[in-house]
Design a protein around this motif. Structure first.
Motif, mmCIF file in Angstrom:
data_model
loop_
_atom_site.group_PDB
_atom_site.id
_atom_site.type_symbol
_atom_site.label_atom_id
_atom_site.label_comp_id
_atom_site.label_asym_id
_atom_site.label_seq_id
_atom_site.Cartn_x
_atom_site.Cartn_y
_atom_site.Cartn_z
ATOM 1 N N LEU A 34 0.828 -1.207 0.000
ATOM 2 C CA LEU A 34 0.000 0.000 0.000
ATOM 3 C C LEU A 34 0.861 1.255 0.000
ATOM 4 O O LEU A 34 0.654 2.175 -0.802
ATOM 5 N N PHE A 35 1.859 1.299 0.879
ATOM 6 C CA PHE A 35 2.685 2.495 0.969
ATOM 7 C C PHE A 35 3.672 2.609 -0.191
ATOM 8 O O PHE A 35 4.116 3.710 -0.515
ATOM 9 N N SER A 36 4.003 1.504 -0.812
ATOM 10 C CA SER A 36 4.856 1.603 -2.006
ATOM 11 C C SER A 36 4.104 2.306 -3.132
ATOM 12 O O SER A 36 4.693 3.053 -3.918
ATOM 13 N N VAL A 37 2.797 2.085 -3.202
ATOM 14 C CA VAL A 37 1.968 2.782 -4.191
ATOM 15 C C VAL A 37 1.918 4.275 -3.878
ATOM 16 O O VAL A 37 2.050 5.124 -4.764
ATOM 17 N N LEU A 38 1.752 4.624 -2.599
ATOM 18 C CA LEU A 38 1.707 6.037 -2.221
ATOM 19 C C LEU A 38 3.054 6.720 -2.472
ATOM 20 O O LEU A 38 3.102 7.885 -2.882
ATOM 21 N N ARG A 39 4.145 5.989 -2.248
ATOM 22 C CA ARG A 39 5.468 6.579 -2.469
ATOM 23 C C ARG A 39 5.759 6.781 -3.955
ATOM 24 O O ARG A 39 6.682 7.527 -4.307
ATOM 25 N N ALA A 40 4.999 6.139 -4.798
ATOM 26 C CA ALA A 40 5.191 6.317 -6.244
ATOM 27 C C ALA A 40 4.891 7.744 -6.685
ATOM 28 O O ALA A 40 5.281 8.162 -7.777
ATOM 29 N N THR A 41 4.212 8.508 -5.811
ATOM 30 C CA THR A 41 3.947 9.917 -6.132
ATOM 31 C C THR A 41 5.207 10.767 -5.960
ATOM 32 O O THR A 41 5.240 11.918 -6.414
ATOM 33 N N HIS A 42 6.223 10.205 -5.274
ATOM 34 C CA HIS A 42 7.472 10.900 -4.955
ATOM 35 C C HIS A 42 7.274 12.004 -3.922
ATOM 36 O O HIS A 42 8.177 12.809 -3.701
ATOM 37 N N GLU A 69 -3.889 16.122 -8.637
ATOM 38 C CA GLU A 69 -4.068 15.587 -9.986
ATOM 39 C C GLU A 69 -2.876 14.724 -10.400
ATOM 40 O O GLU A 69 -3.038 13.629 -10.943
ATOM 41 N N ILE A 70 -1.676 15.234 -10.121
ATOM 42 C CA ILE A 70 -0.460 14.468 -10.414
ATOM 43 C C ILE A 70 -0.415 13.219 -9.544
ATOM 44 O O ILE A 70 -0.088 12.123 -10.017
ATOM 45 N N SER A 71 -0.761 13.388 -8.261
ATOM 46 C CA SER A 71 -0.715 12.265 -7.323
ATOM 47 C C SER A 71 -1.643 11.139 -7.757
ATOM 48 O O SER A 71 -1.254 9.964 -7.754
ATOM 49 N N VAL A 72 -2.869 11.488 -8.131
ATOM 50 C CA VAL A 72 -3.839 10.470 -8.552
ATOM 51 C C VAL A 72 -3.335 9.728 -9.779
ATOM 52 O O VAL A 72 -3.430 8.493 -9.874
ATOM 53 N N ILE A 92 -0.543 7.386 -8.702
ATOM 54 C CA ILE A 92 -1.067 6.275 -7.906
ATOM 55 C C ILE A 92 -1.753 5.251 -8.793
ATOM 56 O O ILE A 92 -1.562 4.028 -8.640
ATOM 57 N N LEU A 93 -2.550 5.723 -9.748
ATOM 58 C CA LEU A 93 -3.236 4.807 -10.669
ATOM 59 C C LEU A 93 -2.235 4.011 -11.501
ATOM 60 O O LEU A 93 -2.424 2.820 -11.758
ATOM 61 N N LYS A 94 -1.165 4.697 -11.928
ATOM 62 C CA LYS A 94 -0.139 3.991 -12.699
ATOM 63 C C LYS A 94 0.549 2.930 -11.838
ATOM 64 O O LYS A 94 0.779 1.798 -12.295
ATOM 65 N N ALA A 95 0.854 3.294 -10.591
ATOM 66 C CA ALA A 95 1.495 2.333 -9.690
ATOM 67 C C ALA A 95 0.576 1.141 -9.422
ATOM 68 O O ALA A 95 1.035 -0.001 -9.332
ATOM 69 N N LEU A 96 -0.713 1.402 -9.304
ATOM 70 C CA LEU A 96 -1.674 0.322 -9.095
ATOM 71 C C LEU A 96 -1.712 -0.627 -10.294
ATOM 72 O O LEU A 96 -1.770 -1.851 -10.145
ATOM 73 N N SER A 97 -1.678 -0.051 -11.492
ATOM 74 C CA SER A 97 -1.724 -0.892 -12.690
ATOM 75 C C SER A 97 -0.459 -1.709 -12.867
ATOM 76 O O SER A 97 -0.470 -2.775 -13.500
#
Length: 376
Positions: A292-300, A312-315, A318-323
């Motif tokens: 879960l937190f690895s996905v959140l950290r993908a926002t940098h 907007e950038i964060s979402v 996050i969606l890319k990290a989820l995919s």
């Protein structure tokens, strides 16, 4: 309605005239969020010397409720009760690798009387991750740091100690008292947990007698990992999660306005989360939280405030990290979150049953019909 700031304005007695009250304990716990590093740079170590409004604004800028903390510091600076409080040995340490974020400060209330305030959860990802790690780790790095900090302070500055903290800070204060031994525990007079998570297991009677725990009626954080009911429920003028903020708590003279029980939603949430956590082994909890937190950290971004400001950038990130997550991780997410949702709705159904019970209906007796007679 009286609140923390009103209390400061109306209580002018010194601590020698009026010993530390419940409200004092919460106010000092709240001060742990202040940026003492900036105050130390300006060689300010006493509330009475904090006279520059611009500096006050700067040291509360990153707190959860900056406006209320600003007004609190302005009021404390003029208070005969608080203005001469000094602080020292402020410490802040963070370690991304061990997922630790720790901060504490010591206040001197009088000769040989000290209050250690442990900072609670901030907006950083590391802080939140360490909080969640409590669900599967025997102890987290900040808990061990909190204990070492108290041991060092008690050695350097002998005397009576009060410990306190809001949110995670409350848990650190209780943990420190729980794991102190002999003389060190005897030096601790009281512990204030301000809507802080529990310690997963019931406290020994000797420790429980020293702990004063407050939670608002809609508490969520304060009931996590809490196996006991030895807490006091405070009336809040806020709604939902905003009740976690002590500035929304109602004060009655030198105490808080108390209620007999938490809200139905708070009880449901505590029961559901406790049941859900008991269904998961520690390895599953760790894997789920790490992913879960690895996905959140993908926002940098390392801070939820920055994430929100650039939502907007964060979402998108996050969606890319989820995919990009593996099918195994996605399956685990569906399983774990599905269990939580199922447990919550199961608990909600049980909670609502008494309200859904239909009242008994008593119909009036119908008149008896006369028997039919045959006609000739």
């Amino acid at each position: 309605m009286a609140d923390l700031i009103h209390y400061v304005k109306t209580h002018a007695q010194t601590f020698s005239a009026l010993p530390l009250t419940d409200v004092d304990g919460v106010i000092l716990a709240q001060l742990a969020y202040v940026d003492f590093h900036a105050l130390n740079r300006h060689h300010i170590h006493r509330l009475a010397d904090l006279t520059d409004p611009l500096l006050i604004k700067d040291v509360v800028r990153l707190t959860w409720n900056a406006a209320a903390n600003f007004n609190l510091l302005l009021t404390l600076q003029h208070s005969p009760r608080f203005r001469n409080i000094r602080w020292h040995d402020w410490i802040k340490s963070a370690d991304l690798e061990t997922e630790k974020q720790f901060c504490a400060v010591t206040f001197d209330l009088g000769p040989s009387t000290h209050y250690i305030a442990y900072r609670g959860t901030t907006a950083t990802l590391t802080d939140w991750k360490e909080d969640f790690n409590m669900t599967f780790m025997r102890d987290i790095p900040s808990q061990r740091s909190a204990l070492r900090y108290y041991q060092k302070q008690a050695s350097r500055h002998p005397g009576t100690y009060f410990l306190g903290g809001h949110s995670k800070g409350g848990n650190l204060a209780v943990f420190t008292c729980l794991h102190s031994r002999g003389f060190l525990q005897n030096q601790i007079q009281r512990v204030f947990s301000v809507d802080g998570p529990g310690t997963k297991k019931p406290l020994p009677a000797a420790v429980q007698a020293k702990v004063t725990k407050f939670i608002p009626q809609a508490s969520i954080i304060g009931l996590l990992l809490e196996p006991q009911t030895g807490y006091q429920v405070v009336k809040s003028n806020a709604f939902g999660f905003r009740q976690h903020d002590p500035f929304t708590w109602e004060v009655n003279n030198a105490s808080f306005a108390l209620l007999t029980t938490t809200s139905r939603f708070s009880q449901l949430t505590q029961q559901s989360v406790s049941t859900w956590l008991s269904q998961l082994d520690n390895a599953t909890k760790k894997e789920f939280l790490d992913s879960l937190f690895s996905v959140l950290r993908a926002t940098h971004y390392q801070d939820f405030r920055d994430m929100s400001a650039n939502w907007e950038i964060s979402v998108r990130l996050i969606l890319k990290a989820l995919s990009d997550t593996s099918p195994q991780v996605k399956h685990q997410w569906r399983t774990v979150t599905g269990q939580l949702i199922g447990t919550f709705f199961s608990g909600a159904t049980e909670t609502m049953k008494p309200q859904l019970k239909l009242p008994e209906v008593h119909l009036p007796a119908l008149p008896r019909k006369k028997p039919l007679t045959k006609t000739k």
